[in-house]
Design an enzyme around this catalytic site. Structure first.
Site, short mmCIF file in Angstrom:
data_model
loop_
_atom_site.label_atom_id
_atom_site.label_comp_id
_atom_site.label_asym_id
_atom_site.label_seq_id
_atom_site.Cartn_x
_atom_site.Cartn_y
_atom_site.Cartn_z
N ARG A 18 0.82 -1.21 0.00
CA ARG A 18 0.00 0.00 0.00
C ARG A 18 0.85 1.27 0.00
O ARG A 18 0.33 2.37 -0.04
CB ARG A 18 -0.88 0.06 1.27
CG ARG A 18 -1.92 -0.94 1.28
CD ARG A 18 -3.12 -0.67 2.14
NE ARG A 18 -3.99 -1.80 1.93
CZ ARG A 18 -4.77 -1.96 0.88
NH1 ARG A 18 -4.86 -1.03 -0.03
NH2 ARG A 18 -5.48 -3.05 0.73
N ASP B 268 8.75 -8.28 3.32
CA ASP B 268 8.43 -8.32 4.74
C ASP B 268 9.71 -7.98 5.47
O ASP B 268 10.81 -8.36 5.03
CB ASP B 268 7.90 -9.69 5.15
CG ASP B 268 7.27 -9.64 6.54
OD1 ASP B 268 6.52 -8.67 6.81
OD2 ASP B 268 7.52 -10.54 7.35
N GLY C 246 8.29 3.58 12.16
CA GLY C 246 8.63 2.41 12.98
C GLY C 246 9.74 2.70 13.99
O GLY C 246 9.69 3.68 14.74
N TYR C 247 10.76 1.85 13.98
CA TYR C 247 11.84 1.94 14.97
C TYR C 247 12.95 2.90 14.55
O TYR C 247 14.00 2.97 15.21
CB TYR C 247 12.44 0.55 15.20
CG TYR C 247 11.44 -0.45 15.76
CD1 TYR C 247 11.17 -0.51 17.13
CD2 TYR C 247 10.73 -1.31 14.92
CE1 TYR C 247 10.25 -1.41 17.64
CE2 TYR C 247 9.80 -2.21 15.42
CZ TYR C 247 9.55 -2.25 16.78
OH TYR C 247 8.64 -3.14 17.28
N ASP C 248 12.75 3.66 13.47
CA ASP C 248 13.80 4.55 12.98
C ASP C 248 14.37 5.51 14.04
O ASP C 248 15.58 5.74 14.06
CB ASP C 248 13.29 5.36 11.77
CG ASP C 248 13.33 4.54 10.48
OD1 ASP C 248 14.05 3.52 10.44
OD2 ASP C 248 12.64 4.92 9.52
P1 IMP Z 1 6.82 -3.96 6.97
O1 IMP Z 1 7.46 -5.24 6.53
O2 IMP Z 1 7.20 -2.81 6.11
O3 IMP Z 1 5.35 -4.13 7.17
O4 IMP Z 1 7.43 -3.62 8.40
C1 IMP Z 1 7.12 -4.37 9.57
C2 IMP Z 1 7.51 -3.58 10.79
O5 IMP Z 1 8.93 -3.65 10.98
C3 IMP Z 1 7.15 -2.11 10.72
O6 IMP Z 1 5.85 -1.87 11.18
C4 IMP Z 1 8.21 -1.50 11.62
O7 IMP Z 1 7.82 -1.61 12.97
C5 IMP Z 1 9.42 -2.40 11.40
N1 IMP Z 1 10.28 -1.87 10.32
C6 IMP Z 1 10.56 -2.48 9.13
N2 IMP Z 1 11.39 -1.72 8.38
C7 IMP Z 1 11.63 -0.62 9.11
C8 IMP Z 1 12.41 0.55 8.85
O8 IMP Z 1 13.02 0.74 7.79
N3 IMP Z 1 12.42 1.46 9.84
C9 IMP Z 1 11.74 1.30 11.02
N4 IMP Z 1 10.99 0.27 11.28
C10 IMP Z 1 10.93 -0.71 10.34
#
Ligand code: IMP
Length: 211
Positions: free
Chosen positions: A9, A72, A156-158
């Site tokens: 998305r 993912d 996220g955790y950035d």
């Molecule tokens: P997704 O795979 O993009 O859905 O990420 C899953 C989860 O991992 C996110 O909701 C964040 O909590 C964490 N995450 C993944 N990639 C990043 C990043 O580049 N920066 C910060 N958090 C991340």
């Protein structure tokens, strides 16, 4: 123009993949979830990033008929034996509550000294082709967890992660870097750059067409 589907998305991820692909395969249009007929996206039920990425790419291919990519990713903390891992988005219990996830992680590491705060972001990208071929690429960004959040870019955790790969040993968090500076060293950038030539090769062998 060959169309490729990124089952995401995020317009930012779609644009990033298109930029990276253009270098190895001009004439590719990357489309996101908004551009295909709505379908039920699978829950991320697998215990690995690779498994969840494949799950999303297979369902995306079945729904779109296009060569499909899905990613993912998550944060793996050494002192927590690799957690939150695939549970990263919902570590504090509520999906995608970044502030609560960061607060919980910092609390869990409160007594962990600087030299044991190593961590890494990991990403898996799965590619599913209409002829049944499947490929996976991975990317890792190594760094450490700081004690207080810093910065306001990213997600996220950035704000609590300082990547190792910074010029002159700078100590910015991901949330203090520009999107371009982060993409150049990030787990997602690396895995997309690794899958791009694979996709270009498979598309040249058998271009995918919309149904
Ligand atoms: P997704 O795979 O993009 O859905 O990420 C899953 C989860 O991992 C996110 O909701 C964040 O909590 C964490 N995450 C993944 N990639 C990043 C990043 O580049 N920066 C910060 N958090 C991340």
């Amino acid at each position: 123009m060959t169309r490729v589907f990124l089952a995401s998305r995020s317009p930012k991820k779609v644009a990033e993949l298109e930029r990276i692909l253009r270098d190895v395969q001009p004439d590719v249009e990357v489309v996101g979830l908004g551009a295909v007929a709505p379908y039920d996206e699978p829950a991320e039920t697998e215990p690995t990033f690779e498994g969840n990425a494949l799950l999303k790419a297979r369902v995306g291919l079945a729904a779109s008929g296009l060569a499909t990519l899905a990613d993912d990713s998550g944060l793996c903390v050494d002192a927590l034996n690799g957690m939150p891992g695939v549970l990263s988005a919902r570590w504090s219990g509520t999906a995608k509550d970044d502030a609560a996830n960061n607060a919980l992680l910092l609390a869990q590491l409160r007594d962990t000294p600087a030299q044991r705060r190593g961590a890494e972001f990991r990403c898996a990208v799965a590619l599913c082709m209409p002829d049944g071929q499947e490929e996976i690429a991975r990317g890792v960004m190594r760094g450490r967890i700081v004690e207080e959040p810093r910065g306001s870019t990213g997600f996220g955790y950035d704000p609590i992660f300082v990547p190792n790969a910074q010029p002159q040993g700078e100590q910015f968090t991901n949330a203090e870097l520009s999107a371009e500076a982060k993409d150049a060293i990030s787990h997602r950038g690396k895995s997309l750059r690794a899958i791009a030539p694979v996709l270009a090769r498979l598309l040249t062998a058998a271009p995918s067409r919309p149904r």
